[in-house]
Write a protein that holds these residues in place. Structure first.
Motif, short mmCIF file in Angstrom:
data_model
loop_
_atom_site.label_atom_id
_atom_site.label_comp_id
_atom_site.label_asym_id
_atom_site.label_seq_id
_atom_site.Cartn_x
_atom_site.Cartn_y
_atom_site.Cartn_z
N VAL A 188 22.35 41.19 -75.85
CA VAL A 188 23.68 41.59 -76.32
C VAL A 188 23.51 42.88 -77.12
O VAL A 188 22.79 42.91 -78.12
CB VAL A 188 24.32 40.49 -77.20
CG1 VAL A 188 25.66 40.96 -77.76
CG2 VAL A 188 24.48 39.20 -76.41
N LEU A 193 20.63 38.70 -79.49
CA LEU A 193 21.25 39.89 -80.04
C LEU A 193 20.19 40.96 -80.19
O LEU A 193 19.11 40.71 -80.72
CB LEU A 193 21.87 39.60 -81.41
CG LEU A 193 22.97 38.55 -81.45
CD1 LEU A 193 23.42 38.34 -82.88
CD2 LEU A 193 24.13 38.96 -80.56
N LYS A 240 21.91 50.53 -80.22
CA LYS A 240 23.31 50.81 -79.90
C LYS A 240 23.54 51.09 -78.41
O LYS A 240 24.65 50.97 -77.93
CB LYS A 240 23.79 52.01 -80.71
CG LYS A 240 23.85 51.72 -82.20
CD LYS A 240 24.50 52.85 -82.94
CE LYS A 240 24.61 52.71 -84.42
NZ LYS A 240 24.20 51.54 -85.08
N ARG A 300 24.63 43.29 -72.05
CA ARG A 300 24.45 44.56 -71.33
C ARG A 300 23.18 44.61 -70.49
O ARG A 300 23.06 45.47 -69.63
CB ARG A 300 24.40 45.71 -72.33
CG ARG A 300 25.57 45.81 -73.27
CD ARG A 300 26.66 46.74 -72.81
NE ARG A 300 26.24 48.03 -72.36
CZ ARG A 300 26.16 49.11 -73.11
NH1 ARG A 300 26.46 49.07 -74.38
NH2 ARG A 300 25.77 50.25 -72.58
N GLY A 359 25.86 45.96 -78.82
CA GLY A 359 27.21 46.39 -79.18
C GLY A 359 28.28 45.36 -78.89
O GLY A 359 29.41 45.70 -78.56
N GLY A 360 27.93 44.08 -79.00
CA GLY A 360 28.91 43.01 -78.83
C GLY A 360 29.12 42.56 -77.39
O GLY A 360 29.95 41.69 -77.13
N PHE A 361 28.38 43.16 -76.44
CA PHE A 361 28.53 42.80 -75.03
C PHE A 361 27.17 42.51 -74.42
O PHE A 361 26.18 43.15 -74.77
CB PHE A 361 29.18 43.95 -74.24
CG PHE A 361 30.57 44.28 -74.69
CD1 PHE A 361 31.66 43.57 -74.21
CD2 PHE A 361 30.78 45.29 -75.62
CE1 PHE A 361 32.94 43.87 -74.64
CE2 PHE A 361 32.05 45.59 -76.05
CZ PHE A 361 33.14 44.88 -75.57
N VAL A 405 19.46 43.62 -82.21
CA VAL A 405 19.84 44.18 -83.51
C VAL A 405 19.23 45.57 -83.69
O VAL A 405 18.05 45.79 -83.42
CB VAL A 405 19.38 43.25 -84.65
CG1 VAL A 405 19.73 43.83 -86.00
CG2 VAL A 405 20.01 41.87 -84.47
#
Length: 74
Positions: free
Chosen positions: A55, A8, A13, A61, A57-59, A10
């Motif tokens: 990851v 993640l 964005k 990328r 924004g939840g995807f 963190v």
């Protein structure tokens, strides 16, 4: 057997923020690296073509090829 890591990202964005963060880090203290609390147990499998997937924004990328894994003392 090739394995991959998923992390993640963190506080980031957009993909461009990760790129800027890594470029800044590379200028200040190369090479670009990511530090985690735990060393992966299957290092040979990860280095056999594995990647780090970010990851954002939840995807998932971003994909970055793993070139080395080293244990470091904090």
């Amino acid at each position: 057997m090739t394995l991959h890591l998923i992390k993640l990202c963190v506080g980031v964005k957009e993909v461009s923020e990760l790129a800027e963060w890594q470029a800044r880090r590379h200028r200040q203290d190369p090479p670009v690296r990511h530090q985690t609390r735990m060393m992966p147990k299957r290092v040979p499998d990860l280095l056999e073509g594995g990647s780090l997937y970010w990851v954002i924004g939840g995807f998932v990328r971003v994909r970055q090829r793993l070139v080395d894994l080293r244990e470091d003392q904090w």
